[in-house]
Structures are given as C-alpha cells and as structure tokens.
Scaffold this motif. Structure first.
Motif, PDB file in Angstrom:
ATOM      1  N   ILE A  98       0.842  -1.208   0.000  1.00 51.39           N
ATOM      2  CA  ILE A  98       0.000   0.000   0.000  1.00 51.39           C
ATOM      3  C   ILE A  98       0.876   1.258   0.000  1.00 51.39           C
ATOM      4  O   ILE A  98       0.667   2.186  -0.785  1.00 51.39           O
ATOM      5  CB  ILE A  98      -0.962  -0.019   1.217  1.00 51.39           C
ATOM      6  CG1 ILE A  98      -1.988  -1.157   1.053  1.00 51.39           C
ATOM      7  CG2 ILE A  98      -1.645   1.329   1.395  1.00 51.39           C
ATOM      8  CD1 ILE A  98      -2.790  -1.467   2.304  1.00 51.39           C
ATOM      9  N   VAL A  99       1.890   1.259   0.861  1.00 47.15           N
ATOM     10  CA  VAL A  99       2.807   2.398   0.925  1.00 47.15           C
ATOM     11  C   VAL A  99       3.532   2.564  -0.413  1.00 47.15           C
ATOM     12  O   VAL A  99       3.674   3.678  -0.928  1.00 47.15           O
ATOM     13  CB  VAL A  99       3.834   2.208   2.071  1.00 47.15           C
ATOM     14  CG1 VAL A  99       4.890   3.293   2.039  1.00 47.15           C
ATOM     15  CG2 VAL A  99       3.123   2.195   3.416  1.00 47.15           C
ATOM     16  N   ALA A 100       3.959   1.450  -0.993  1.00 49.73           N
ATOM     17  CA  ALA A 100       4.690   1.509  -2.262  1.00 49.73           C
ATOM     18  C   ALA A 100       3.810   2.080  -3.369  1.00 49.73           C
ATOM     19  O   ALA A 100       4.282   2.875  -4.194  1.00 49.73           O
ATOM     20  CB  ALA A 100       5.180   0.111  -2.649  1.00 49.73           C
ATOM     21  N   ALA A 101       2.537   1.711  -3.373  1.00 47.56           N
ATOM     22  CA  ALA A 101       1.632   2.219  -4.416  1.00 47.56           C
ATOM     23  C   ALA A 101       1.572   3.745  -4.377  1.00 47.56           C
ATOM     24  O   ALA A 101       1.555   4.408  -5.418  1.00 47.56           O
ATOM     25  CB  ALA A 101       0.239   1.619  -4.239  1.00 47.56           C
ATOM     26  N   GLY A 102       1.564   4.301  -3.182  1.00 46.82           N
ATOM     27  CA  GLY A 102       1.549   5.764  -3.040  1.00 46.82           C
ATOM     28  C   GLY A 102       2.849   6.380  -3.523  1.00 46.82           C
ATOM     29  O   GLY A 102       2.855   7.399  -4.210  1.00 46.82           O
ATOM     30  N   ARG A 103       3.942   5.741  -3.161  1.00 43.99           N
ATOM     31  CA  ARG A 103       5.256   6.266  -3.550  1.00 43.99           C
ATOM     32  C   ARG A 103       5.428   6.296  -5.058  1.00 43.99           C
ATOM     33  O   ARG A 103       6.040   7.185  -5.624  1.00 43.99           O
ATOM     34  CB  ARG A 103       6.339   5.359  -2.974  1.00 43.99           C
ATOM     35  CG  ARG A 103       7.067   5.977  -1.828  1.00 43.99           C
ATOM     36  CD  ARG A 103       8.098   5.013  -1.327  1.00 43.99           C
ATOM     37  NE  ARG A 103       9.443   5.509  -1.552  1.00 43.99           N
ATOM     38  CZ  ARG A 103      10.530   4.825  -1.226  1.00 43.99           C
ATOM     39  NH1 ARG A 103      10.396   3.620  -0.692  1.00 43.99           N
ATOM     40  NH2 ARG A 103      11.712   5.325  -1.431  1.00 43.99           N
ATOM     41  N   ILE A 104       4.890   5.279  -5.718  1.00 43.45           N
ATOM     42  CA  ILE A 104       5.037   5.170  -7.161  1.00 43.45           C
ATOM     43  C   ILE A 104       4.209   6.218  -7.898  1.00 43.45           C
ATOM     44  O   ILE A 104       4.629   6.750  -8.921  1.00 43.45           O
ATOM     45  CB  ILE A 104       4.574   3.770  -7.635  1.00 43.45           C
ATOM     46  CG1 ILE A 104       5.483   2.689  -7.085  1.00 43.45           C
ATOM     47  CG2 ILE A 104       4.516   3.677  -9.142  1.00 43.45           C
ATOM     48  CD1 ILE A 104       4.931   1.288  -7.325  1.00 43.45           C
ATOM     49  N   THR A 105       3.016   6.500  -7.361  1.00 47.25           N
ATOM     50  CA  THR A 105       2.042   7.244  -8.167  1.00 47.25           C
ATOM     51  C   THR A 105       1.792   8.686  -7.718  1.00 47.25           C
ATOM     52  O   THR A 105       1.430   9.518  -8.536  1.00 47.25           O
ATOM     53  CB  THR A 105       0.674   6.524  -8.132  1.00 47.25           C
ATOM     54  OG1 THR A 105       0.254   6.410  -6.765  1.00 47.25           O
ATOM     55  CG2 THR A 105       0.756   5.137  -8.761  1.00 47.25           C
ATOM     56  N   LEU A 106       1.937   8.963  -6.422  1.00 41.59           N
ATOM     57  CA  LEU A 106       1.430  10.240  -5.896  1.00 41.59           C
ATOM     58  C   LEU A 106       2.500  11.321  -5.800  1.00 41.59           C
ATOM     59  O   LEU A 106       3.684  11.036  -5.647  1.00 41.59           O
ATOM     60  CB  LEU A 106       0.786  10.026  -4.520  1.00 41.59           C
ATOM     61  CG  LEU A 106      -0.378   9.044  -4.471  1.00 41.59           C
ATOM     62  CD1 LEU A 106      -0.870   8.866  -3.043  1.00 41.59           C
ATOM     63  CD2 LEU A 106      -1.515   9.510  -5.384  1.00 41.59           C
ATOM     64  N   LYS A 156      -6.312  14.279 -12.466  1.00 44.33           N
ATOM     65  CA  LYS A 156      -5.219  14.313 -11.480  1.00 44.33           C
ATOM     66  C   LYS A 156      -5.199  13.050 -10.612  1.00 44.33           C
ATOM     67  O   LYS A 156      -4.298  12.851  -9.811  1.00 44.33           O
ATOM     68  CB  LYS A 156      -5.387  15.518 -10.555  1.00 44.33           C
ATOM     69  CG  LYS A 156      -5.138  16.846 -11.239  1.00 44.33           C
ATOM     70  CD  LYS A 156      -5.145  17.940 -10.181  1.00 44.33           C
ATOM     71  CE  LYS A 156      -5.207  19.311 -10.804  1.00 44.33           C
ATOM     72  NZ  LYS A 156      -6.114  20.202 -10.073  1.00 44.33           N
ATOM     73  N   THR A 157      -6.235  12.206 -10.749  1.00 45.31           N
ATOM     74  CA  THR A 157      -6.328  11.008  -9.907  1.00 45.31           C
ATOM     75  C   THR A 157      -5.328   9.966 -10.401  1.00 45.31           C
ATOM     76  O   THR A 157      -5.441   9.479 -11.522  1.00 45.31           O
ATOM     77  CB  THR A 157      -7.756  10.425  -9.959  1.00 45.31           C
ATOM     78  OG1 THR A 157      -8.685  11.482  -9.753  1.00 45.31           O
ATOM     79  CG2 THR A 157      -7.938   9.363  -8.896  1.00 45.31           C
ATOM     80  N   LYS A 158      -4.353   9.628  -9.543  1.00 43.91           N
ATOM     81  CA  LYS A 158      -3.287   8.718  -9.961  1.00 43.91           C
ATOM     82  C   LYS A 158      -3.391   7.330  -9.318  1.00 43.91           C
ATOM     83  O   LYS A 158      -2.738   6.394  -9.748  1.00 43.91           O
ATOM     84  CB  LYS A 158      -1.908   9.322  -9.608  1.00 43.91           C
ATOM     85  CG  LYS A 158      -1.652  10.700 -10.169  1.00 43.91           C
ATOM     86  CD  LYS A 158      -1.692  10.727 -11.695  1.00 43.91           C
ATOM     87  CE  LYS A 158      -0.553  10.008 -12.339  1.00 43.91           C
ATOM     88  NZ  LYS A 158       0.730  10.682 -12.180  1.00 43.91           N
ATOM     89  N   LEU A 159      -4.185   7.249  -8.256  1.00 39.02           N
ATOM     90  CA  LEU A 159      -4.235   5.987  -7.510  1.00 39.02           C
ATOM     91  C   LEU A 159      -5.649   5.757  -6.989  1.00 39.02           C
ATOM     92  O   LEU A 159      -6.242   6.653  -6.378  1.00 39.02           O
ATOM     93  CB  LEU A 159      -3.233   6.055  -6.343  1.00 39.02           C
ATOM     94  CG  LEU A 159      -3.102   4.839  -5.434  1.00 39.02           C
ATOM     95  CD1 LEU A 159      -2.685   3.601  -6.217  1.00 39.02           C
ATOM     96  CD2 LEU A 159      -2.078   5.124  -4.325  1.00 39.02           C
TER      97      LEU A 159
END
Ligand SMILES: *Cc1c(COP(=O)(O)O)cnc(C)c1O
Length: 368
Positions: A98-106, A156-159
């Motif tokens: 979950i944390v990684a998904a944010g790091r990749i996209t946001l 602007k929605t990335k995730l």
C-alpha cells in the motif's frame, strides 16, 4: 517547534499526527481471564504445523540475508494464482504494498481515491505524499460504491483503492462492479484491487476477479496477504500481482531490499502447501461469523453481511462506549472511524468461546 527539516507533505501533516498520537493498548492487570483479540482481523487459529516445521528447519540460517528475489515463494504463488513469476512482488505485509503504491504514483497536486470507511493505511498514503485524498461513501450492503467512485475521478487522480470485501464493512464487489472499474478508471491511474480476504470469498464460491482485472488496458495490481486466512499476521507477508512489466518494475523499485525475512518466506511456502489447513480455518470462521451475525440481530443491532473474518454492525449505543465496556471484560473490538458510523463497531470473528463471551457481554451492555 522546528519543523523545517520536514518536506512540505510532512510539514502539513505533522500537527494532526502529534494531536492524534495513539495511546498504548489498554493495560490489563494480572488476571487469569484470557484477552480476546477481536479487534485486528487476525486469524484466531495457529497456522499449519508445516509452518512451524519450516521455521525450525530454517532457524539456523537466520545469520544470512533472506532471498531478495523471493524465488521459492513467488514460484509457489505463481502456481497458486496463475500469474507469471515475474509479475509477483512480495511485501512486508500488504501494508508495504500500500505504501509503495503511493510512492510510485502520488505527488503534491495529485489525487488518491478510496472509500470511507475503508482500510486506514490508504488514507495515510495520500498524506505522506502530499496528495489530495478523495473519498466516497459505501453501498448499503457494505461494498464500496463504484459508481460514486468513478464520478469523482479527475485527470489528477493517480491511484484508486478498491477493497473487496471492504474492511471494515465486509461487503464484496460484484463482477459487474469490477468490470466497471477495469474499463472506466482512466489509464492515467493505477487501479488496486485489495483482496486481503480472497481465501474467504473463494471458499464461498465467488468467481476469481483476478481474471476480470486481467482485461484492463491501464495499470493495475491485486494485493493479497498471508495475514488473514493463513494466520501469518505476525510474520508480515503480503504480495502484489502486477498487471504489466511497468507496474512490476515500479513496485520493485519502491520496495525495501530485504523486505521479507527468511522465516517469513519459508513459512509462507509451507502455509501454501497446506491448503486443507487454511480451508479448515476459513470454514470454522464462517460458522462463527454466522453466530455473531445472528446474535447481533437478536440484540437489535444491524450487522452488515460480511464475506470476511469480521463483522461490522450498527448498535443502539456509541461504538466508543461499547468498545470501552468490552475492554473492561478483556474483549477487544474496534470501532468504525467515519462520519455517520459513530455507532458502528467491528468485531473480528474468533473461536466459539470468543463468540459466546462477546455476545454475553454485549447483552449486558445493551441492557444497561
Ligand atoms: C488486513 C488488511 C490488509 C493488510 O494486511 P497485512 O497484514 O499488511 O498484509 C490490507 N488490506 C485490507 C483491506 C486488510 O483488511
């Protein structure tokens, strides 16, 4: 206070973090009564005996680093899921995913979309990356509201996080809903289907929605975990099924190097080999889940139908009060944190004795 060392996202988030610093778990004075842990959606049963054998066998190797490519466990998971081994990324629990998904996209200025209530780690993701959090309510059956979510998406929605069953409300998405997400979430956003309770829905005969996700043209990933049906919460093993080479490479870059320890890797392999043990856990859990559901109804509460190892229910009293009163009797439950859910509690399904103790104390609390 000097907060200049922080980046802008953390500068913005810190005052609230300090205000909300969590108290430690309630302390229980020495007492022979068991503590019933019905608050974290843990598995009430121990994992397969094969897991303990594997841990014993590999304990003499713990002075070595774990396999950073997780070869054995991803090989086994490739057989289990039907995904290619080079599309599977392991995580230190799906929480790391979950944390990684944010790091990749946001980024500052981008948006993350999730339901409210849903899994709290999602929201933190938006905060630590300085992204804007968009939330939508859930459906009457406790599933996330896909139409509402789709209506909130912008360029602007990335995730986008979609949990099915949704934690804390337990409702599952129908195949049409997953199809809608697959087709209508734009290619500019990473779509995550969080299947932390996959083994429970599978047992109930639901179709494998991974097959629907595979039809998506845009980026996607499915998250699963060994924490729930396999009973390995304390070892921290989750995994990401990645929809493309780019998604896979993104998660590989974001993860920490030796993220899944030796014992966790061998334990997960052993747990996968004992499917019967897992199914036994799932079937016992479903029996107790029904008992809790029926019990709550007869107490005048309104439970959501759940497809997972927990049940949420609206009660006549404030959830905080019920939680505190139960804690005095050494029964830990959680409350649902969202506007409109002040009277909603979440109970993790335990063993038969836990169900009995919980319903007995609830009867007393509600009769006050
Ligand atoms: C429990 C849970 C997880 C995380 O589990 P890990 O222990 O971090 O693998 C993720 N998503 C949902 C919806 C959950 O309920």
């Amino acid at each position: 206070m000097d907060i200049n060392f922080l980046n802008n996202a953390f500068k913005d988030a810190l005052p609230e973090q300090i205000a909300n610093q969590k108290q430690t778990d309630p302390e229980f004075e020495a007492d022979n009564r068991p503590i019933r842990r019905m608050h974290l959606n843990e598995c009430a049963y121990l994992p397969s005996p094969k897991v303990f054998e594997a841990i014993k066998e590999h304990a003499p190797r713990i002075h070595r680093y774990p396999d950073l490519h997780w070869n054995e466990i991803t090989h086994a998971l490739s057989n289990y899921t039907g995904m290619a081994q080079n599309r599977i990324v392991m995580g230190n629990g799906s929480d790391e995913a979950i944390v990684a998904a944010g790091r990749i996209t946001l980024d500052t200025g981008s948006e993350m979309l999730a339901s409210m209530p849903s899994f709290p780690s999602y929201y933190k993701n938006a905060i630590v990356n300085g992204a804007k959090l968009l939330t939508t309510g859930i459906q009457k059956n406790g599933a996330i509201d896909v139409d509402l979510m789709l209506s909130r998406i912008t360029n602007k929605t990335k995730l986008v996080f979609a949990a099915t069953p949704n934690n804390p409300t337990g409702g599952v998405l129908g195949n049409e809903d997953v199809e809608k997400l697959v087709e209508k979430v734009p290619d500019t956003a990473l779509l995550i289907l969080d299947e932390a309770y996959y083994e429970f829905t599978k047992y109930s005969g639901a179709e494998n929605q991974l097959n629907i996700m595979k039809k998506r043209k845009g980026p996607w990933a499915v998250f699963r975990t060994f924490s729930k049906a396999y009973g390995l919460a304390g070892l921290r093993v989750g995994y990401i099924l990645c929809g493309s080479e780019e998604v896979y490479a993104g998660f590989q870059l974001a993860r920490s190097t030796f993220n899944v320890n030796i014992l966790a890797q061998v334990a997960a392999c052993a747990a996968l080999k004992d499917e019967r043990h897992m199914q036994d856990i799932v079937s016992k859990t479903i029996v107790e889940r029904q008992r809790i559901y029926d019990g709550l109804i007869s107490l005048g509460c309104r439970p959501y139908p759940s497809e997972a190892n927990f049940i949420s229910a609206f009660t006549p009293l404030m959830a905080k009060k019920i939680k505190e009163d139960l804690a005095k009797e050494r029964i830990l439950i959680s409350q649902v944190n969202a506007v409109g859910f002040e009277k909603c509690i979440r109970i993790t399904v335990g063993k038969k004795a836990d169900t009995k103790a919980f319903l007995y104390e609830m009867t007393k609390i509600l009769a006050q």
